[in-house]
Motif scaffolding. Sequence first.
Motif, mmCIF file in Angstrom:
data_model
loop_
_atom_site.group_PDB
_atom_site.id
_atom_site.type_symbol
_atom_site.label_atom_id
_atom_site.label_comp_id
_atom_site.label_asym_id
_atom_site.label_seq_id
_atom_site.Cartn_x
_atom_site.Cartn_y
_atom_site.Cartn_z
ATOM 1 N N GLY A 26 0.786 -1.220 0.000
ATOM 2 C CA GLY A 26 0.000 0.000 0.000
ATOM 3 C C GLY A 26 0.824 1.279 0.000
ATOM 4 O O GLY A 26 0.261 2.374 -0.040
ATOM 5 N N ALA A 27 2.171 1.157 0.038
ATOM 6 C CA ALA A 27 3.009 2.358 0.068
ATOM 7 C C ALA A 27 3.027 3.071 -1.280
ATOM 8 O O ALA A 27 3.348 4.256 -1.349
ATOM 9 C CB ALA A 27 4.438 1.996 0.484
ATOM 10 N N GLY A 28 2.706 2.335 -2.369
ATOM 11 C CA GLY A 28 2.684 2.954 -3.689
ATOM 12 C C GLY A 28 3.804 2.503 -4.603
ATOM 13 O O GLY A 28 4.125 3.180 -5.585
ATOM 14 N N LYS A 29 4.389 1.339 -4.334
ATOM 15 C CA LYS A 29 5.527 0.865 -5.142
ATOM 16 C C LYS A 29 5.109 0.607 -6.595
ATOM 17 O O LYS A 29 5.775 1.063 -7.527
ATOM 18 C CB LYS A 29 6.101 -0.428 -4.523
ATOM 19 C CG LYS A 29 6.571 -0.280 -3.096
ATOM 20 C CD LYS A 29 7.267 -1.521 -2.601
ATOM 21 C CE LYS A 29 6.378 -2.756 -2.539
ATOM 22 N NZ LYS A 29 5.262 -2.624 -1.584
ATOM 23 N N SER A 30 4.021 -0.150 -6.781
ATOM 24 C CA SER A 30 3.566 -0.440 -8.151
ATOM 25 C C SER A 30 3.146 0.836 -8.866
ATOM 26 O O SER A 30 3.396 1.007 -10.066
ATOM 27 C CB SER A 30 2.403 -1.438 -8.118
ATOM 28 O OG SER A 30 2.793 -2.674 -7.546
ATOM 29 N N THR A 31 2.520 1.754 -8.124
ATOM 30 C CA THR A 31 2.110 3.027 -8.713
ATOM 31 C C THR A 31 3.326 3.822 -9.161
ATOM 32 O O THR A 31 3.323 4.445 -10.237
ATOM 33 C CB THR A 31 1.291 3.837 -7.694
ATOM 34 O OG1 THR A 31 0.146 3.070 -7.299
ATOM 35 C CG2 THR A 31 0.836 5.155 -8.290
ATOM 36 N N LEU A 32 4.381 3.817 -8.358
ATOM 37 C CA LEU A 32 5.600 4.532 -8.733
ATOM 38 C C LEU A 32 6.195 3.950 -10.020
ATOM 39 O O LEU A 32 6.660 4.695 -10.891
ATOM 40 C CB LEU A 32 6.620 4.469 -7.596
ATOM 41 C CG LEU A 32 7.976 5.139 -7.871
ATOM 42 C CD1 LEU A 32 7.790 6.602 -8.254
ATOM 43 C CD2 LEU A 32 8.891 5.006 -6.660
ATOM 44 N N GLN A 33 6.173 2.622 -10.154
ATOM 45 C CA GLN A 33 6.660 2.028 -11.401
ATOM 46 C C GLN A 33 5.823 2.496 -12.599
ATOM 47 O O GLN A 33 6.364 2.734 -13.688
ATOM 48 C CB GLN A 33 6.633 0.504 -11.305
ATOM 49 C CG GLN A 33 7.784 -0.101 -10.521
ATOM 50 C CD GLN A 33 7.943 -1.587 -10.774
ATOM 51 O OE1 GLN A 33 7.016 -2.263 -11.235
ATOM 52 N NE2 GLN A 33 9.112 -2.118 -10.480
ATOM 53 N N LYS A 34 4.526 2.639 -12.406
ATOM 54 C CA LYS A 34 3.668 3.102 -13.510
ATOM 55 C C LYS A 34 3.958 4.556 -13.866
ATOM 56 O O LYS A 34 3.841 4.940 -15.038
ATOM 57 C CB LYS A 34 2.196 2.927 -13.130
ATOM 58 C CG LYS A 34 1.761 1.472 -13.024
ATOM 59 C CD LYS A 34 0.316 1.354 -12.557
ATOM 60 C CE LYS A 34 -0.081 -0.111 -12.395
ATOM 61 N NZ LYS A 34 -1.469 -0.255 -11.887
ATOM 62 N N ILE A 35 4.340 5.366 -12.894
ATOM 63 C CA ILE A 35 4.750 6.739 -13.187
ATOM 64 C C ILE A 35 6.075 6.739 -13.940
ATOM 65 O O ILE A 35 6.276 7.503 -14.890
ATOM 66 C CB ILE A 35 4.866 7.563 -11.882
ATOM 67 C CG1 ILE A 35 3.468 7.815 -11.300
ATOM 68 C CG2 ILE A 35 5.577 8.885 -12.123
ATOM 69 C CD1 ILE A 35 3.475 8.541 -9.975
ATOM 70 N N ILE A 36 6.986 5.841 -13.534
ATOM 71 C CA ILE A 36 8.280 5.753 -14.200
ATOM 72 C C ILE A 36 8.114 5.402 -15.676
ATOM 73 O O ILE A 36 8.772 5.975 -16.545
ATOM 74 C CB ILE A 36 9.184 4.715 -13.494
ATOM 75 C CG1 ILE A 36 9.610 5.233 -12.107
ATOM 76 C CG2 ILE A 36 10.421 4.391 -14.324
ATOM 77 C CD1 ILE A 36 10.353 4.213 -11.268
#
Length: 589
Positions: A41-51
């Motif tokens: 829930g920290a946002g790791k997968s979301t950060l990859q999608k931003i990358i």
Amino acid sequence: MPEPILTLESVGLKNGAGWLFDGLSLTIDARDRLALIGRNGAGKSTLQKIIDGTIEADAGRRATASGLRIGRLEQDPPMAAFATLGDYALAGGAADHEVAALADQLGIDLARPATTASGGERRRAALVRVLAEAPDLLLLDEPTNHLDIAAIEWLESWLERSRCALVVISHDRAFLTSLTKNCLWLDRGTLRRAEVGFGGFDAWADAVAAEEERTAQRLDTKLRAEEHWLQRGVTARRKRNMGRLAKLMELRETRRSLDRGPTSARITTESSDPGSKILIDARGISLAFGPRAIVHDLSLRVRKGDRIGIIGPNGAGKSTLIKLLLGKLAPDSGEIRRSANLAPTIIDQHRQRLKGRTVREVLADGGEWLEVNGAKKHVAGYLKEYLFDAGILDAAAETLSGGEQSRLLLAREFATPSTLMVLDEPTNDLDMETLDLIEEVIGDYDGTVLLVSHDRAFLDRVVTMIVALDGNGKAEISVGGWSDWAARQQAATSAPKPKATPTPTPAPKKASKLSYKDARELADLPTRIEALNKDIATREAALADPDLYTKNPARFASLTAELDRLRETLETAELRWLELAELEEQLAG
């Protein structure tokens, strides 16, 4: 200084009324091998999608090098629109021969219909697609999920040879340790970076947490204590972790002594008759499905307290072996005897228990209390033990993330009275802190554990014995963890042929036990560690007085300095204990 291939500057992303993260900056260069670490829930997968540009940030700037090719492996790639796994793999745009070559190496049939493919087959197809694209920057989200150990080792080897930059999210400690050279820690919307591989993450994270504690301590003692537990959670419980590892080593040595035969010295157990502790006794069992052998002439005794890890290639029959042992299937030949006290609990990997129920209903059937190991616990307090906020008690269980659902199921099942716990790939979707928690819970569990897993580090830290299936009916039994089994395999396959030499030079005799000095130190350390913990608790209790800093700032400063010194001394002592305990186990063979 190498030129960056991707840069994020002061990036922010909204999450409802607030921000998932804000002011986040990151630079990736072509040589980076980054482990992206953080809680569920920290946002790791979301950060990859931003990358990779799939998600556009609400604030900040993203810049990439000209012509940069980015490949991203999702946790659960969408394949519903594709008839076969091959159709999906080829949709990435790579040449047919490149896709076919990778598929052959990974052992995947691309003609398999996508709708009926297993999790392992889908994962292999997704890897084939993203690797065949030959990206400059590769983003991997839990790449080892559903892969067997052979496939994981193949992937490690491929990535080690690859020249692409990596950003990897994974719960697999061994995988991260092998591949990464840098760490990104996403925590409460802040991204920290350290130029160390995952093997150095714990030491770095502890140092960060300690500095935050010191900062918070100067502001408010109560805040300091709260931050300590919020930041490190289960991983801060060093004393309990030390005790768990000591118990695991003792269990392994007990298992070895039981297998050495009647002439060997045996460790004293709570029962003078080891046979009275046998839960399952399988003798010469065989099972085949048509021409394919699942097990052949297997004999295995499952004793009280065993933690047995079952490993093997996907499709080798690991789940089938568990069904045999539990009596859900009958062997073609041989005999299986089971204790009358056998009360197994099987973790429901399909999460049927969660459907249409709240968290409170899952844990306590809607009530306020539940019984755990004979003691009543309030449901809110029990939730906190499993790293949940008590505020989710009446939330629908199905609204939790995949990792949180797995953690909730484990909390429920470990509260259920049983003598045998069966866990099938329990590490999937879990973050590092939850894995630490599960290791601790298994260590404290009084019953027996049958565990199917491809997570090598988890197996090393939990099991007392390995049962390795080769997929052709052979099952090899090895006391110890995965590394012990792998070392025996390596020794068996690489043993040199004896040379005919008339006067061989004898090799130096290998030590079989600790030196007197080390053995004495190992024996004394637990007492010393206990005393240090008491001294720390005394000073923490004094510092808990919210008025101390105002009334007696000199006393506050003195206690703070003493506490820092004692914690450093304790950490040194615990690390030395672990070093000596592991050495003693290795020398014992």
